[in-house]
Write an enzyme that holds these catalytic residues in place. Sequence first.
Site, PDB file in Angstrom:
ATOM      1  N   GLN A   5       2.285   5.266  -1.320  1.00 35.51           N
ATOM      2  CA  GLN A   5       2.906   5.966  -2.435  1.00 35.51           C
ATOM      3  C   GLN A   5       4.388   5.611  -2.520  1.00 35.51           C
ATOM      4  O   GLN A   5       4.803   4.551  -2.053  1.00 35.51           O
ATOM      5  CB  GLN A   5       2.699   7.477  -2.246  1.00 35.51           C
ATOM      6  CG  GLN A   5       1.254   7.925  -2.280  1.00 35.51           C
ATOM      7  CD  GLN A   5       0.727   8.110  -3.692  1.00 35.51           C
ATOM      8  OE1 GLN A   5       1.492   8.169  -4.651  1.00 35.51           O
ATOM      9  NE2 GLN A   5      -0.593   8.196  -3.834  1.00 35.51           N
ATOM     10  N   VAL A   6       5.178   6.531  -3.068  1.00 33.19           N
ATOM     11  CA  VAL A   6       6.594   6.277  -3.291  1.00 33.19           C
ATOM     12  C   VAL A   6       7.402   6.514  -2.016  1.00 33.19           C
ATOM     13  O   VAL A   6       7.107   7.421  -1.232  1.00 33.19           O
ATOM     14  CB  VAL A   6       7.136   7.156  -4.437  1.00 33.19           C
ATOM     15  CG1 VAL A   6       7.077   8.644  -4.085  1.00 33.19           C
ATOM     16  CG2 VAL A   6       8.540   6.753  -4.836  1.00 33.19           C
ATOM     17  N   THR A   7       8.421   5.681  -1.813  1.00 35.73           N
ATOM     18  CA  THR A   7       9.364   5.906  -0.730  1.00 35.73           C
ATOM     19  C   THR A   7      10.747   5.482  -1.191  1.00 35.73           C
ATOM     20  O   THR A   7      10.932   4.960  -2.294  1.00 35.73           O
ATOM     21  CB  THR A   7       8.958   5.166   0.560  1.00 35.73           C
ATOM     22  OG1 THR A   7       9.725   5.687   1.660  1.00 35.73           O
ATOM     23  CG2 THR A   7       9.184   3.670   0.448  1.00 35.73           C
ATOM     24  N   CYS A  19       6.156   9.574   0.227  1.00 35.36           N
ATOM     25  CA  CYS A  19       4.818   9.096   0.587  1.00 35.36           C
ATOM     26  C   CYS A  19       3.716   9.959  -0.011  1.00 35.36           C
ATOM     27  O   CYS A  19       2.586   9.995   0.489  1.00 35.36           O
ATOM     28  CB  CYS A  19       4.672   9.001   2.102  1.00 35.36           C
ATOM     29  SG  CYS A  19       5.944   7.974   2.869  1.00 35.36           S
ATOM     30  N   LEU A  25       7.794  -2.121   7.770  1.00 35.83           N
ATOM     31  CA  LEU A  25       8.185  -0.831   8.331  1.00 35.83           C
ATOM     32  C   LEU A  25       9.638  -0.524   7.997  1.00 35.83           C
ATOM     33  O   LEU A  25      10.501  -1.403   8.088  1.00 35.83           O
ATOM     34  CB  LEU A  25       8.016  -0.894   9.856  1.00 35.83           C
ATOM     35  CG  LEU A  25       8.443   0.305  10.680  1.00 35.83           C
ATOM     36  CD1 LEU A  25       7.440   1.446  10.515  1.00 35.83           C
ATOM     37  CD2 LEU A  25       8.528  -0.093  12.156  1.00 35.83           C
ATOM     38  N   GLY A  47       0.824  -1.199   0.000  1.00 36.91           N
ATOM     39  CA  GLY A  47       0.000   0.000   0.000  1.00 36.91           C
ATOM     40  C   GLY A  47       0.862   1.255   0.000  1.00 36.91           C
ATOM     41  O   GLY A  47       2.063   1.216   0.268  1.00 36.91           O
ATOM     42  N   ALA A  51       8.522   4.940   7.803  1.00 39.77           N
ATOM     43  CA  ALA A  51       7.431   4.781   6.841  1.00 39.77           C
ATOM     44  C   ALA A  51       6.954   3.339   6.871  1.00 39.77           C
ATOM     45  O   ALA A  51       7.720   2.429   7.213  1.00 39.77           O
ATOM     46  CB  ALA A  51       7.910   5.146   5.438  1.00 39.77           C
TER      47      ALA A  51
END
Length: 215
Positions: free
Chosen positions: A69-71, A164, A147, A67, A133
């Site tokens: 967005q981008v990290t 994110c 995590l 799940g 994150a």
Amino acid sequence: MRVHYLGRRDYASVWQSMRDYTDARDAASPDEFWIVEHPPVFTQGQAGRPEHLLDPGDIPVVQSDRGGQVTYHGLGQVVVYTLLDLRRLRFGVRVLVENLELAVVDLLAGYGVEAAGRRDAPGVYVGGRKIAALGLRVRHGCTYHGLALNVDLDPAPFARINPCGYQGLEVARLADFGIELDVWAAGHALSERLARRLGYTAPSAITDIGTEYGT
């Protein structure tokens, strides 16, 4: 609960191993934490939008099934992957997310650093800066992914993305607060706190998963 210390591993191979383990699970399969450090990589979650990848440059981008967005993952960051059977634990994803966040909060509190999660933007923050994150995937009632905690990584790659999905979001590291832990000590401390919060007895540690899951 079993804890595996994978060392430094490529993101894509560990991701595939998590899927393989999840697909092969049965009711007797143990829950596991996998503690790993990844070489530099940007990962896009299922909700990831290309406009949040500002300038990836020479850092590879992987489209993931977690799940969010981008990290960014990189050296000096510890990732704790949570391979858990939610049916056996008898709680849902929201409770798991809260406990993931609280395990980081517990770790930081032990060093006198006040941190908190955010319900509108999952993760852990210190004074508005994101230090951890998280992103999860559930298949067949079981979770994988987990995590990522910034220990002492170079924060510069975060400027190449909207972390994110938030423009200008600043990140923090344990090192910023004088917490002198290396990646593996931080992973050990974090996994112990998370195991307690989830109700496990003392986890058994395995140094390396080797070829057991194809990595």
